[in-house]
Design a protein around this motif. Structure first.
Motif, PDB file in Angstrom:
ATOM      1  N   UNK A 197      -9.289  -6.582 -41.845  1.00 39.65           N
ATOM      2  CA  UNK A 197      -8.903  -6.428 -40.439  1.00 39.65           C
ATOM      3  C   UNK A 197      -7.742  -7.356 -40.089  1.00 39.65           C
ATOM      4  N   UNK A 198      -7.772  -8.587 -40.619  1.00 38.68           N
ATOM      5  CA  UNK A 198      -6.711  -9.545 -40.344  1.00 38.68           C
ATOM      6  C   UNK A 198      -5.385  -9.090 -40.956  1.00 38.68           C
ATOM      7  N   UNK A 199      -5.445  -8.569 -42.192  1.00 42.69           N
ATOM      8  CA  UNK A 199      -4.230  -8.063 -42.837  1.00 42.69           C
ATOM      9  C   UNK A 199      -3.637  -6.894 -42.045  1.00 42.69           C
ATOM     10  N   UNK A 200      -4.483  -5.984 -41.589  1.00 38.49           N
ATOM     11  CA  UNK A 200      -4.001  -4.843 -40.799  1.00 38.49           C
ATOM     12  C   UNK A 200      -3.324  -5.322 -39.525  1.00 38.49           C
ATOM     13  N   UNK A 201      -3.889  -6.336 -38.910  1.00 35.69           N
ATOM     14  CA  UNK A 201      -3.285  -6.873 -37.681  1.00 35.69           C
ATOM     15  C   UNK A 201      -1.911  -7.461 -37.969  1.00 35.69           C
ATOM     16  N   UNK A 202      -1.791  -8.194 -39.073  1.00 32.29           N
ATOM     17  CA  UNK A 202      -0.509  -8.810 -39.436  1.00 32.29           C
ATOM     18  C   UNK A 202       0.537  -7.740 -39.711  1.00 32.29           C
ATOM     19  N   UNK A 203       0.162  -6.695 -40.445  1.00 32.16           N
ATOM     20  CA  UNK A 203       1.093  -5.603 -40.734  1.00 32.16           C
ATOM     21  C   UNK A 203       1.530  -4.919 -39.448  1.00 32.16           C
ATOM     22  N   UNK A 204       0.596  -4.633 -38.569  1.00 37.00           N
ATOM     23  CA  UNK A 204       0.918  -3.918 -37.326  1.00 37.00           C
ATOM     24  C   UNK A 204       1.769  -4.759 -36.383  1.00 37.00           C
ATOM     25  N   UNK A 205       1.692  -6.085 -36.509  1.00 30.11           N
ATOM     26  CA  UNK A 205       2.490  -6.969 -35.652  1.00 30.11           C
ATOM     27  C   UNK A 205       3.878  -7.254 -36.209  1.00 30.11           C
ATOM     28  N   UNK A 206       4.162  -6.792 -37.421  1.00 24.63           N
ATOM     29  CA  UNK A 206       5.445  -7.096 -38.072  1.00 24.63           C
ATOM     30  C   UNK A 206       6.618  -6.522 -37.270  1.00 24.63           C
ATOM     31  N   UNK A 207       7.604  -7.373 -36.984  1.00 25.31           N
ATOM     32  CA  UNK A 207       8.787  -6.939 -36.242  1.00 25.31           C
ATOM     33  C   UNK A 207       9.957  -6.589 -37.164  1.00 25.31           C
ATOM     34  N   UNK A 208       9.908  -7.083 -38.395  1.00 30.78           N
ATOM     35  CA  UNK A 208      10.959  -6.792 -39.360  1.00 30.78           C
ATOM     36  C   UNK A 208      10.529  -5.690 -40.309  1.00 30.78           C
ATOM     37  N   UNK A 209      10.921  -5.805 -41.567  1.00 25.40           N
ATOM     38  CA  UNK A 209      10.529  -4.799 -42.558  1.00 25.40           C
ATOM     39  C   UNK A 209       9.323  -5.279 -43.347  1.00 25.40           C
ATOM     40  N   UNK A 210       8.462  -4.348 -43.684  1.00 28.30           N
ATOM     41  CA  UNK A 210       7.317  -4.639 -44.542  1.00 28.30           C
ATOM     42  C   UNK A 210       7.788  -4.518 -45.986  1.00 28.30           C
TER      43      UNK A 210
END
Length: 321
Positions: free
Chosen positions: A233-246
């Motif tokens: 869940x924490x990883x998904x939150x970090x990915x969804x909050x990314x403002x740059x490129x994954x």
């Protein structure tokens, strides 16, 4: 599309047999929008990352073991243990597979003093076997037996098996290493974090089918092997909050992220098997940059990178390499 569309000439003498020290490999940078190709060193990777970017890795750890064995007739055999099942069973590949049927017995030569007996219980859908051992403690003892299974195109045994693990491997379960991550040192990872680039981990346990070529000619009819993956869940939150490129480290990370996509730049936590097959025509929803090694001709992996940068561009890059 045809599988032959993803073929290219790969001279065997160009496949490195001995790894360089971590971080010392060359790095080809392919800019998919302009078609520009640059030749750099792996440590130059930081020059292509920005503070708003997110670095995503696969923290799986290789547990598969290749062990010599004897059949009941005394003839030699080989067992590749893939995954423990409970306390006394393993899923495995056996060689010669056509001669080792359910009901057979195998004697695994763990070392010069130890031979362990296994009963072949059944076949798996992928053509492997389920082996049951007489002693219930084999789950742990066999993890250090035999050798770590290198890819079939590597013929030189490595002296230090940790070289076939990423420095950030944590979760036991893979039959093969997520090889793009093998280039990283702890120093390079620290430099990434010091640039205020966030780093997060997913888990995908790499299956042995990763090495198997696509056998059908029509790409659309290929059935992808399943692999177990987890996104917290924490990883998904970090990915969804990314403002740059994954930035995905390796094709296993790409598969994990894209399999969890529920929208553009949006994933959900998952834990379970994925059979996602990414080939040209696929629209990437999460990954904005990909770090990957070169891949074998006609493989699902070269199809995946061709979906990211176009088949034509990838074949040009491979030809230049």
């Amino acid at each position: 599309m045809l599988t032959s569309d993803f073929d290219y000439d790969l001279p065997e003498e160009l496949i490195a047999q001995v790894p360089l020290p971590r971080g010392d490999s060359r790095l080809m940078v392919v800019h998919r929008e302009s078609g520009t190709i640059e030749h750099k060193q792996f440590r130059d990777l930081l020059d292509y990352l920005n503070p708003d970017d997110l670095f995503v890795r696969n923290n799986t750890r290789v547990i598969a073991r290749r062990i010599g064995a004897l059949r009941e007739s005394g003839s030699p055999a080989e067992v590749l243990l893939l995954q423990p099942i409970g306390d006394c069973e393993w899923s495995a590949l056996v060689n010669p597979g056509k001669r080792i049927h359910p009901g057979s017995k195998l004697h695994l030569v763990v070392d010069e003093h130890t031979i362990v007996q296994a009963n072949v219980v059944s076949k798996t859908e992928e053509g492997g076997r389920i082996l049951r051992f007489q002693n219930g403690d084999t789950r742990d003892s066999l993890k250090s037996a035999g050798d770590s299974p290198l890819p079939p195109y590597i013929h030189t045994k490595i002296s230090n098996e940790e070289r076939y693990q990423t420095v950030y491997s944590q979760v036991d379960g893979s039959a093969a290493a997520p090889t793009a991550g093998l280039h990283f040192t702890n120093e390079i990872l620290s430099n990434i974090e010091s640039k205020n680039i966030r780093v997060t981990d997913v888990t995908l346990h790499v299956g042995i089918d990763t090495f198997r070529p696509v056998k059908v000619e029509n790409v659309d009819t290929h059935v992808m092997h399943g692999e177990w993956r987890t996104i917290s869940r924490e990883c998904a939150r970090i990915v969804n909050d990314c403002k740059g490129k994954v930035v995905a480290v390796g094709t296993t990370t790409v598969r994990t992220l894209e399999s969890a996509a529920v929208g553009k730049r949006l994933i959900e936590p998952v834990s379970g098997e994925t059979k996602i097959f990414i080939s040209p025509g696929y629209e990437y929803k999460i990954v904005g940059a990909m770090l990957t090694n070169f891949h074998l001709p006609k493989s699902t992996l070269i199809m995946m990178v061709s979906a990211f940068a176009s088949r034509e561009m990838i074949l040009i890059a491979y030809s230049e390499a």
